[in-house]
Design a protein around this motif. Structure first.
Motif, PDB file in Angstrom:
ATOM      1  N   CYS A 112      12.537  -2.511  -2.321  1.00  0.00           N
ATOM      2  CA  CYS A 112      11.384  -2.467  -1.884  1.00  0.00           C
ATOM      3  C   CYS A 112      10.678  -0.144  -1.309  1.00  0.00           C
ATOM      4  CB  CYS A 112      11.773  -2.156   0.072  1.00  0.00           C
ATOM      5  SG  CYS A 112      10.918  -1.135   1.617  1.00  0.00           S
ATOM      6  N   SER A 113      11.654   0.234  -1.916  1.00  0.00           N
ATOM      7  CA  SER A 113      11.148   1.917  -1.970  1.00  0.00           C
ATOM      8  C   SER A 113      10.645   1.674  -3.386  1.00  0.00           C
ATOM      9  CB  SER A 113      12.868   2.152  -1.792  1.00  0.00           C
ATOM     10  OG  SER A 113      13.518   2.602  -1.301  1.00  0.00           O
ATOM     11  N   PHE A 114      10.885   1.174  -4.058  1.00  0.00           N
ATOM     12  CA  PHE A 114      10.307   1.401  -6.045  1.00  0.00           C
ATOM     13  C   PHE A 114       8.438   0.573  -5.472  1.00  0.00           C
ATOM     14  CE2 PHE A 114       8.955  -0.418  -9.855  1.00  0.00           C
ATOM     15  CZ  PHE A 114       8.191   0.175 -10.045  1.00  0.00           C
ATOM     16  N   TYR A 115       9.025  -0.075  -4.861  1.00  0.00           N
ATOM     17  CA  TYR A 115       7.264  -1.539  -4.970  1.00  0.00           C
ATOM     18  C   TYR A 115       6.510  -0.298  -3.646  1.00  0.00           C
ATOM     19  CZ  TYR A 115       8.983  -5.424  -6.911  1.00  0.00           C
ATOM     20  OH  TYR A 115       9.374  -6.715  -7.973  1.00  0.00           O
ATOM     21  N   GLY A 116       7.184   0.019  -2.778  1.00  0.00           N
ATOM     22  CA  GLY A 116       6.037   1.030  -1.638  1.00  0.00           C
ATOM     23  C   GLY A 116       6.350   2.162  -2.266  1.00  0.00           C
ATOM     24  N   ALA A 117       7.298   3.024  -3.231  1.00  0.00           N
ATOM     25  CA  ALA A 117       6.803   4.162  -3.838  1.00  0.00           C
ATOM     26  C   ALA A 117       5.146   3.632  -4.654  1.00  0.00           C
ATOM     27  CB  ALA A 117       8.102   4.528  -4.596  1.00  0.00           C
ATOM     28  N   LEU A 118       5.518   3.008  -5.858  1.00  0.00           N
ATOM     29  CA  LEU A 118       4.457   2.330  -6.479  1.00  0.00           C
ATOM     30  C   LEU A 118       2.916   2.546  -5.973  1.00  0.00           C
ATOM     31  CD1 LEU A 118       3.542   2.554  -9.467  1.00  0.00           C
ATOM     32  CD2 LEU A 118       4.648  -0.236  -9.323  1.00  0.00           C
ATOM     33  N   GLY A 119       3.076   1.005  -4.547  1.00  0.00           N
ATOM     34  CA  GLY A 119       2.038   1.250  -4.677  1.00  0.00           C
ATOM     35  C   GLY A 119       1.009   2.643  -3.660  1.00  0.00           C
ATOM     36  N   ALA A 120       2.104   3.151  -3.056  1.00  0.00           N
ATOM     37  CA  ALA A 120       1.820   4.565  -2.237  1.00  0.00           C
ATOM     38  C   ALA A 120       0.873   5.056  -3.175  1.00  0.00           C
ATOM     39  CB  ALA A 120       3.161   4.872  -1.842  1.00  0.00           C
ATOM     40  N   VAL A 121       2.019   5.493  -4.343  1.00  0.00           N
ATOM     41  CA  VAL A 121       0.722   5.862  -4.871  1.00  0.00           C
ATOM     42  C   VAL A 121      -0.481   5.827  -5.203  1.00  0.00           C
ATOM     43  CG1 VAL A 121       0.957   7.700  -7.373  1.00  0.00           C
ATOM     44  CG2 VAL A 121       2.854   7.762  -6.039  1.00  0.00           C
ATOM     45  N   LEU A 122      -0.661   4.237  -5.826  1.00  0.00           N
ATOM     46  CA  LEU A 122      -1.701   3.708  -6.322  1.00  0.00           C
ATOM     47  C   LEU A 122      -2.885   4.305  -5.298  1.00  0.00           C
ATOM     48  CD1 LEU A 122      -0.360   1.177  -8.756  1.00  0.00           C
ATOM     49  CD2 LEU A 122      -1.459   3.379  -9.964  1.00  0.00           C
ATOM     50  N   ALA A 123      -2.409   3.756  -4.188  1.00  0.00           N
ATOM     51  CA  ALA A 123      -3.683   3.570  -3.140  1.00  0.00           C
ATOM     52  C   ALA A 123      -3.744   5.509  -2.808  1.00  0.00           C
ATOM     53  CB  ALA A 123      -3.101   2.710  -2.051  1.00  0.00           C
ATOM     54  N   GLY A 124      -2.712   5.641  -2.406  1.00  0.00           N
ATOM     55  CA  GLY A 124      -3.300   6.912  -2.550  1.00  0.00           C
ATOM     56  C   GLY A 124      -4.436   7.408  -3.610  1.00  0.00           C
ATOM     57  N   SER A 125      -3.899   7.582  -4.856  1.00  0.00           N
ATOM     58  CA  SER A 125      -4.517   7.885  -6.183  1.00  0.00           C
ATOM     59  C   SER A 125      -6.566   7.626  -5.935  1.00  0.00           C
ATOM     60  CB  SER A 125      -4.441   7.805  -6.899  1.00  0.00           C
ATOM     61  OG  SER A 125      -4.775   6.138  -7.692  1.00  0.00           O
ATOM     62  N   LEU A 126      -6.631   7.048  -4.937  1.00  0.00           N
ATOM     63  CA  LEU A 126      -8.287   6.395  -4.894  1.00  0.00           C
ATOM     64  C   LEU A 126      -8.982   6.773  -3.861  1.00  0.00           C
ATOM     65  CD1 LEU A 126      -8.186   3.211  -7.287  1.00  0.00           C
ATOM     66  CD2 LEU A 126      -9.093   5.326  -7.537  1.00  0.00           C
ATOM     67  N   ASP A 127      -8.078   7.272  -3.113  1.00  0.00           N
ATOM     68  CA  ASP A 127      -8.142   7.993  -1.761  1.00  0.00           C
ATOM     69  C   ASP A 127      -9.952   8.649  -2.535  1.00  0.00           C
ATOM     70  OD1 ASP A 127      -6.852   6.129  -0.027  1.00  0.00           O
ATOM     71  OD2 ASP A 127      -5.818   7.867   0.161  1.00  0.00           O
ATOM     72  N   GLY A 128      -9.880  10.226  -3.117  1.00  0.00           N
ATOM     73  CA  GLY A 128     -10.664  10.116  -2.951  1.00  0.00           C
ATOM     74  C   GLY A 128     -12.141  10.221  -3.628  1.00  0.00           C
ATOM     75  N   PHE A 129     -11.796   8.624  -4.084  1.00  0.00           N
ATOM     76  CA  PHE A 129     -13.203   8.651  -5.007  1.00  0.00           C
ATOM     77  C   PHE A 129     -13.710   6.865  -3.750  1.00  0.00           C
ATOM     78  CE2 PHE A 129     -10.583   8.716  -8.256  1.00  0.00           C
ATOM     79  CZ  PHE A 129     -10.967   9.504  -9.648  1.00  0.00           C
TER      80      PHE A 129
END
Length: 103
Positions: free
Chosen positions: A86-103
């Motif tokens: 859960c930690s790995f999936y959540g970390a990967l998902g959170a970083v990818l989702a958060g990385s596109l917030d500025g676009f």
């Protein structure tokens, strides 16, 4: 923790709602990557452009930044007693989702 609280369901719903199973179920890694296709393609394109425009060190710095952020979010989720998966999936998902917030 229960599976419906651990999966990165909100991240996947943003990009590919049709890939999610109905109801609270464990999400497989393949589903996580399929739901993250847009951020992966965007950042792969940016890394390719940086490699072409500058040199090989720029994409390495970008990848290092992502690895550092994933490790940080993983540690924070482990501290909150999430499972390793859960930690790995959540970390990967959170970083990818958060990385596109500025676009």
């Amino acid at each position: 923790m229960r599976p419906e609280h651990c999966a990165t369901r909100n991240h996947l719903e943003v990009f590919h709602n049709r890939v999610l199973p109905s109801g609270p179920q464990r999400i497989r890694f393949r589903t996580l990557v399929y739901g993250s296709t847009l951020p992966l393609l965007v950042w792969t394109g940016i890394a390719g452009f940086l490699h072409h425009a500058l040199n090989a060190i720029a994409p390495m710095i970008l990848c290092g930044l992502f690895v550092t952020l994933i490790a940080l979010v993983f540690a924070l989720r482990r501290r909150k007693k999430h499972s390793v998966r859960c930690s790995f999936y959540g970390a990967l998902g959170a970083v990818l989702a958060g990385s596109l917030d500025g676009f």
